[in-house]
Design an enzyme around this catalytic site. Structure first.
Site: not given
Ligand code: HMG
Ligand code: MG
Length: 311
Positions: A13-14, A221, A223, A254, A267
């Site tokens: 994933r990450d 977690h 990095h 991320c 990471n």
């Molecule tokens: P948004 O644009 O505000 O949401 O995004 P929306 O509700 O307007 O949806 C936009 C489009 O996405 C729509 O499609 C939805 O249907 C679709 P359209 O109508 O335009 O065709 N949609 C989805 N599709 C599939 N699965 C879903 C989903 N939700 C909406 N679940 C949202 C808000 C949260 C969806 C967006 O910002 C997002 O997906 N963000 C993900 C970001 C991400 O994955 N970041 C990396 C992970 S975090 C990280 O790495 C940190 C971590 O490792 C810890 C650390 O290191 O600190 C965990």
């Molecule tokens: Mg991370």
């Protein structure tokens, strides 16, 4: 009693989410299998997030279907879920897995927010308050389905946009997540800013501010931007932390933590993590030779995808 340290490999994933070159789903499945075979306790295999935001993980459903029959006994698979739509995807994958294999493929759903408003907005397009409100039905549905619920708090040390983060703010967000029903808290040092000193301050503040015994429910977690993550692991172990995340091959980061001049860092590699734990005289379930093989595969999978993209 053996005080065994729990390891989650978040590489599929990450590790992969920050990679631009498309990676075929069957290569991801091979990586998940290799990591699972190394004996880690948990593999975070994908995210049910918007494919518009993270195109690389748009194959979450197909990946779950591929790996469902191969999960070794004793290894848990988990996945990120940002909202109810993501929970739909996860539960559908579990339903298909039950029909095909008689059991769920994903045993833990992980929601994610941060202790920084700017990062939360950039990462999930919500304020911290909005993110917590979004999680209420997600947590309820996870528990109704018998899943464990992890909650990440990113920017637990520093934010790429706001700079150093007050550990008290991290503890406060964590407390609210626990009140909403999160089973465990995972503190993310998203940009690898932690030092042993700031790690100690963070764990201390968590112990002070949370009235529940938090050490049983806490994961770190890290990095590894500056090569200090293994030292932070040592400090955290001394303070009683018993669960850590790593990524096979040290891949990842991320995409929404990148700034114009700086790509988000990788990471802590699971191998460095397991070695740091062994140096402190503590045990994990991991078979080191198999983890080396999984780490090499992680690097190969990325290299192949990049070469294919350039061809
Ligand atoms: P948004 O644009 O505000 O949401 O995004 P929306 O509700 O307007 O949806 C936009 C489009 O996405 C729509 O499609 C939805 O249907 C679709 P359209 O109508 O335009 O065709 N949609 C989805 N599709 C599939 N699965 C879903 C989903 N939700 C909406 N679940 C949202 C808000 C949260 C969806 C967006 O910002 C997002 O997906 N963000 C993900 C970001 C991400 O994955 N970041 C990396 C992970 S975090 C990280 O790495 C940190 C971590 O490792 C810890 C650390 O290191 O600190 C965990
Ligand atoms: Mg991370």
């Amino acid at each position: 009693m053996v005080d065994r340290i729990r390891i989650t490999d978040v590489g599929p994933r990450d590790g992969l989410q920050n990679e631009d070159a498309p990676i075929p789903t069957d290569r991801k499945a091979a990586l998940v299998r290799a990591i699972a075979d190394s004996g880690v306790d948990e593999v975070e295999i994908t995210s049910f997030v918007s494919p518009k935001w993270v195109p690389q993980l748009g194959d979450a459903a197909a990946l779950c279907d591929l790996v469902a029959p191969d999960r070794p006994e004793g290894v848990m698979f988990s996945a990120l879920v940002p909202n109810e739509r993501g929970m739909d995807g996860l539960l559908e994958a579990n339903q298909r897995a039950r029909e095909a294999t008689g059991q769920d493929v994903i045993a833990k759903a992980s929601v994610f927010t941060a202790a920084s408003e700017t990062f939360t907005k950039r990462n999930i397009n919500a304020t911290i308050d909005e993110s917590l409100a979004r999680f209420v039905p997600v947590i309820e549905r996870a528990h109704d389905a018998g899943l464990t619920l992890r909650a990440y708090v990113s920017c637990a040390i520093a934010c790429p946009f706001e700079g150093p983060i007050d550990p008290g703010a991290v503890a406060d967000v964590s407390r609210r997540l626990l009140e909403l029903g999160a089973d465990e808290i995972d503190l993310g040092d998203t940009i690898g800013a932690a030092t042993p000193e700031s790690t100690a301050r963070l764990v201390e503040r968590m112990l002070e501010r949370l009235d529940t015994p938090i050490l049983d429910r806490l994961t770190l977690h890290l990095h590894d931007t500056f090569g200090r993550a293994a030292d932070c692991v040592r400090t955290a172990l001394e303070m009683g932390v018993r669960s850590f995340d790593g990524a096979a091959g040290g891949l990842g980061g991320c995409p929404f933590a990148s700034t114009p001049g700086k790509r988000a860092p990788g990471n802590l590699s699971t191998l460095s993590l397991v070695d740091a734990i062994a140096r402190e005289g503590r045990e994990t379930r991991v078979n080191r030779d198999r983890l080396v093989a999984a780490s090499e595969l992680a690097e190969r999978v990325i290299a192949e995808a990049r070469a294919e993209e350039q061809a």
